[in-house]
Design an enzyme around this catalytic site. Structure first.
Site, short mmCIF file in Angstrom:
data_model
loop_
_atom_site.label_atom_id
_atom_site.label_comp_id
_atom_site.label_asym_id
_atom_site.label_seq_id
_atom_site.Cartn_x
_atom_site.Cartn_y
_atom_site.Cartn_z
N TYR A 149 -28.03 -8.54 -5.29
CA TYR A 149 -28.70 -7.23 -5.27
C TYR A 149 -29.87 -7.21 -6.25
CZ TYR A 149 -29.26 -2.15 -5.23
OH TYR A 149 -29.77 -0.87 -5.10
N LYS B 271 -33.89 -6.94 -5.46
CA LYS B 271 -34.63 -5.75 -5.91
C LYS B 271 -35.70 -6.10 -6.95
CE LYS B 271 -32.77 -2.30 -3.53
NZ LYS B 271 -33.57 -1.35 -2.73
N1 LIG Z 1 -27.16 4.94 -4.12
C1 LIG Z 1 -27.50 4.53 -5.34
O1 LIG Z 1 -26.77 4.75 -6.33
C2 LIG Z 1 -28.81 3.81 -5.57
C3 LIG Z 1 -29.20 3.47 -6.87
C4 LIG Z 1 -30.42 2.81 -7.06
C5 LIG Z 1 -31.23 2.50 -5.98
N2 LIG Z 1 -30.82 2.84 -4.74
C6 LIG Z 1 -31.69 2.49 -3.62
O2 LIG Z 1 -31.99 3.65 -2.88
C7 LIG Z 1 -32.10 3.31 -1.50
C8 LIG Z 1 -31.21 4.23 -0.69
O3 LIG Z 1 -29.91 4.23 -1.24
P1 LIG Z 1 -28.70 4.91 -0.42
O4 LIG Z 1 -27.54 4.94 -1.33
O5 LIG Z 1 -29.20 6.16 0.20
O6 LIG Z 1 -28.55 3.77 0.68
P2 LIG Z 1 -27.38 3.15 1.59
O7 LIG Z 1 -26.59 2.13 0.83
O8 LIG Z 1 -26.67 4.23 2.28
O9 LIG Z 1 -28.30 2.32 2.60
C9 LIG Z 1 -29.44 2.90 3.20
C10 LIG Z 1 -29.45 2.62 4.65
O10 LIG Z 1 -29.74 1.23 4.91
C11 LIG Z 1 -29.21 0.99 6.17
N3 LIG Z 1 -29.06 -0.43 6.52
C12 LIG Z 1 -28.09 -1.29 6.11
N4 LIG Z 1 -28.23 -2.48 6.74
C13 LIG Z 1 -29.30 -2.36 7.56
C14 LIG Z 1 -29.92 -3.22 8.51
N5 LIG Z 1 -29.46 -4.47 8.73
N6 LIG Z 1 -30.98 -2.77 9.21
C15 LIG Z 1 -31.43 -1.50 9.03
N7 LIG Z 1 -30.90 -0.64 8.14
C16 LIG Z 1 -29.83 -1.07 7.43
C17 LIG Z 1 -27.84 1.66 6.13
O11 LIG Z 1 -27.35 1.89 7.46
C18 LIG Z 1 -28.12 2.93 5.36
O12 LIG Z 1 -28.30 4.08 6.16
C19 LIG Z 1 -31.73 1.84 -1.37
O13 LIG Z 1 -32.90 1.04 -1.27
C20 LIG Z 1 -31.00 1.55 -2.65
O14 LIG Z 1 -31.12 0.19 -3.06
C21 LIG Z 1 -29.64 3.48 -4.50
#
Ligand SMILES: NC(=O)c1ccc[n+]([C@@H]2O[C@H](COP(=O)([O-])OP(=O)(O)OC[C@H]3O[C@@H](n4cnc5c(N)ncnc54)[C@H](O)[C@@H]3O)[C@@H](O)[C@H]2O)c1
Length: 282
Positions: free
Chosen positions: A174, A178
């Site tokens: 991860y 990132k």
């Molecule tokens: N949730 C957190 O705590 C957090 C913290 C820091 C950063 N982020 C970043 O924020 C963003 C959104 O986070 P979230 O928690 O809403 O996301 P999430 O983990 O729910 O993923 C976002 C979406 O990506 C889609 N996805 C997964 N595999 C895929 C594929 N093969 N093709 C197309 N789409 C695909 C999933 O279906 C999901 O709807 C991400 O980039 C994540 O890295 C999240």
């Protein structure tokens, strides 16, 4: 902040009920943009409990919310591990709306199977994280940039992470995927600056989403509690560890994306903005 009337937006990974993608699509639509949202179709086991069965219908449910704001919304299911599906995605947006003004690279690989020490990390899992979290961002940028160059303007906003700036245990895939997004952001920003296209990243700390996490599912199972209850405990611990007293909501991230998409942000490019309540400063 200026409105986004007439702007055409694409948000990836936008099907989650409490996700950053949905919040971003709704925020940009509320400012006047027409929106395309995409996500990968997932079996129930790969969805958080709150999205299983018929209680939530992914990007179709989000599209109803966007349309209720009076904006157009195109939904395109796509798997971002496929180069051709990413190219088709961009072409479908341009075929429907004639342009693409704002690309929000938000999707990420479903977390959990990567949460092991580096020596136990499966090479296929590593590759999957690089594919979805890094290569897909590059490809969407590459294909959208050509249209933005023709238009003479554009905004690319990558949802990166605090994990783009600081490593942590059991997070090699991860974090590496990132960290790479920030390098891509800086280089693409320099390539595209002469065309008045900006490229920026936002770096959230913990967010109160109900995203699927296989490791949290396994831990909840081991404790004999529902995933939602275990996740609530995780969020509460993060709230207590955050100087501002709470982790971010998806809407907090969407506000920053909206600013970076606005006219007022035209001098900002190649940056990586934290949004974390005071947990990380660089
Ligand atoms: N949730 C957190 O705590 C957090 C913290 C820091 C950063 N982020 C970043 O924020 C963003 C959104 O986070 P979230 O928690 O809403 O996301 P999430 O983990 O729910 O993923 C976002 C979406 O990506 C889609 N996805 C997964 N595999 C895929 C594929 N093969 N093709 C197309 N789409 C695909 C999933 O279906 C999901 O709807 C991400 O980039 C994540 O890295 C999240």
């Amino acid at each position: 902040m200026s409105n986004l009337n007439g702007k055409i937006v694409l948000v990836t990974g936008a099907g989650g009920r409490k996700g950053v993608g949905r919040a971003t699509a709704l925020k940009l639509a509320s400012l006047g943009a027409d929106v395309t949202i995409t996500d990968v179709p997932r079996p129930d086991d790969d969805l958080p409990p709150q999205e299983r069965g018929d209680q939530w219908n992914g990007i179709e449910s989000v599209a109803e919310e966007v349309r209720a704001l009076g904006r157009e919304c195109l939904t395109i299911p796509a798997d971002l591990s496929s180069r051709s599906e990413i190219q088709d995605l961009i072409e479908q947006v341009v075929a429907k709306f004639g342009r693409i003004d704002i690309l929000v690279n938000n999707a990420r690989a479903i977390i959990g199977k990567d949460r092991v020490p580096v020596w136990e990390l499966d090479a296929d899992i590593w590759q999957h994280f690089l594919d979805i979290n890094t290569t897909a961002v590059f490809l969407a940028t590459k294909f959208a940039a050509k249209h933005m160059i023709d238009q003479g303007s554009g905004r690319i906003i990558n949802i990166a992470s605090a994990a783009s700036k600081r490593g942590s245990p059991k997070s090699s895939a991860y974090c590496a995927s990132k960290f790479a997004v920030l390098g891509l952001t800086q280089c693409a920003a320099l390539d595209l600056a002469p065309h008045k296209i900006t490229v920026n990243s936002v770096c959230p700390g913990g967010i109160n989403t109900d995203r699927m996490n296989y490791a949290e599912q396994a831990e909840a199972d081991a404790r004999g509690v529902p995933l939602e209850a275990y996740r609530a405990q995780v969020v509460e611990r993060m709230n207590q560890g955050t100087p501002l007293g709470r982790v971010a909501e998806s809407e907090d991230v969407a506000h920053l994306v909206a600013f970076l998409a606005s006219d007022e942000a035209e001098m900002i490019t190649g940056q990586a903005y934290n949004i974390n309540g005071g947990t990380l400063f660089h």
